[in-house]
Enzyme design. Structure first.
Site, PDB file in Angstrom:
ATOM      1  N   ALA A   1       0.810  -1.105   0.006  1.00  0.00           N
ATOM      2  CA  ALA A   1       0.015   0.183  -0.006  1.00  0.00           C
ATOM      3  C   ALA A   1       0.990   1.169  -0.087  1.00  0.00           C
ATOM      4  O   ALA A   1       0.412   2.305  -0.592  1.00  0.00           O
ATOM      5  CB  ALA A   1      -1.036   0.106   1.190  1.00  0.00           C
ATOM      6  N   TYR A   2       1.854   1.274   0.735  1.00  0.00           N
ATOM      7  CA  TYR A   2       3.069   2.568   0.806  1.00  0.00           C
ATOM      8  C   TYR A   2       3.581   2.704  -0.489  1.00  0.00           C
ATOM      9  O   TYR A   2       3.509   3.747  -1.069  1.00  0.00           O
ATOM     10  CB  TYR A   2       4.178   2.122   1.902  1.00  0.00           C
ATOM     11  CG  TYR A   2       4.705   3.310   2.119  1.00  0.00           C
ATOM     12  CD1 TYR A   2       4.451   4.229   2.895  1.00  0.00           C
ATOM     13  CD2 TYR A   2       6.171   3.326   1.613  1.00  0.00           C
ATOM     14  CE1 TYR A   2       5.315   5.408   2.995  1.00  0.00           C
ATOM     15  CE2 TYR A   2       6.548   4.496   1.683  1.00  0.00           C
ATOM     16  CZ  TYR A   2       6.403   5.429   2.535  1.00  0.00           C
ATOM     17  OH  TYR A   2       7.503   6.625   2.435  1.00  0.00           O
TER      18      TYR A   2
END
Length: 177
Positions: A73-74
């Protein structure tokens, strides 16, 4: 619960890492914090509704202790920044809080968990504020401070509630596990 990885400190040759201390001192909290020294924990986890990754790699090989929801996600530019969080874990903050500021550049407001009562002063709180670092601590530690510091810090349970809220509100298309 026992965290098998230990490291030596000046005062105690058998002290657990700060992340393990979180796990040992606050077992009822619904987020089983991983022991960052265990390599089998270096992948996304989902437990009790919380997705996170321990020791995920960010810019320049930096490794925040906990990165909800995950490293994937990052790294995904389409994943909303406001849904990302970072939690560093230090037994005491001393001057080491500065290293937290550049552990995850995509996340503006970072969180720092600390266990040491009396470690936070008003000038240090101002420095943390300038770096957009928010202190997280057990309720008993938070209650040991004056009203101003209590008002500017967060309990660990409140941090967990914030993560649960973010992840519950996330559209299914953003679920990465």
């Amino acid at each position: 619960m026992h965290c098998p990885s230990r490291h030596k400190t000046k005062s105690d040759n058998s002290a657990a890492s700060p992340a393990c201390a979180v796990r040992l001192l606050i077992p009822p909290v619904p987020w089983p914090l991983a022991c960052p020294r265990n390599p089998h924990r270096l992948h996304p986890r989902r437990a009790r509704g919380i997705e996170y990754e321990a020791q995920a790699k960010t810019e320049n090989g930096k490794k925040p202790d906990f990165l909800p929801p995950s490293q994937a996600a990052y790294e995904d530019p389409a994943f909303p920044e406001e849904q990302l969080r970072m939690l560093a874990s230090k037994t005491s903050i001393k001057d080491r809080f500065r290293q937290v500021a550049d552990e995850a550049n995509r996340i503006r407001d970072k969180h720092l968990f600390t266990l040491t009562p009396g470690d936070v002063t008003h000038p240090k709180l101002a420095q943390l504020d300038e770096l957009h670092i928010h202190l997280v601590m057990p309720k008993v530690v938070k209650e040991s401070y004056d009203d101003l510091i209590q008002g500017e810090t967060m309990t660990f349970s409140r941090f967990i509630e914030e993560i649960q809220g973010l992840q519950a509100d996330r559209p299914q298309s953003l679920t990465l596990l």
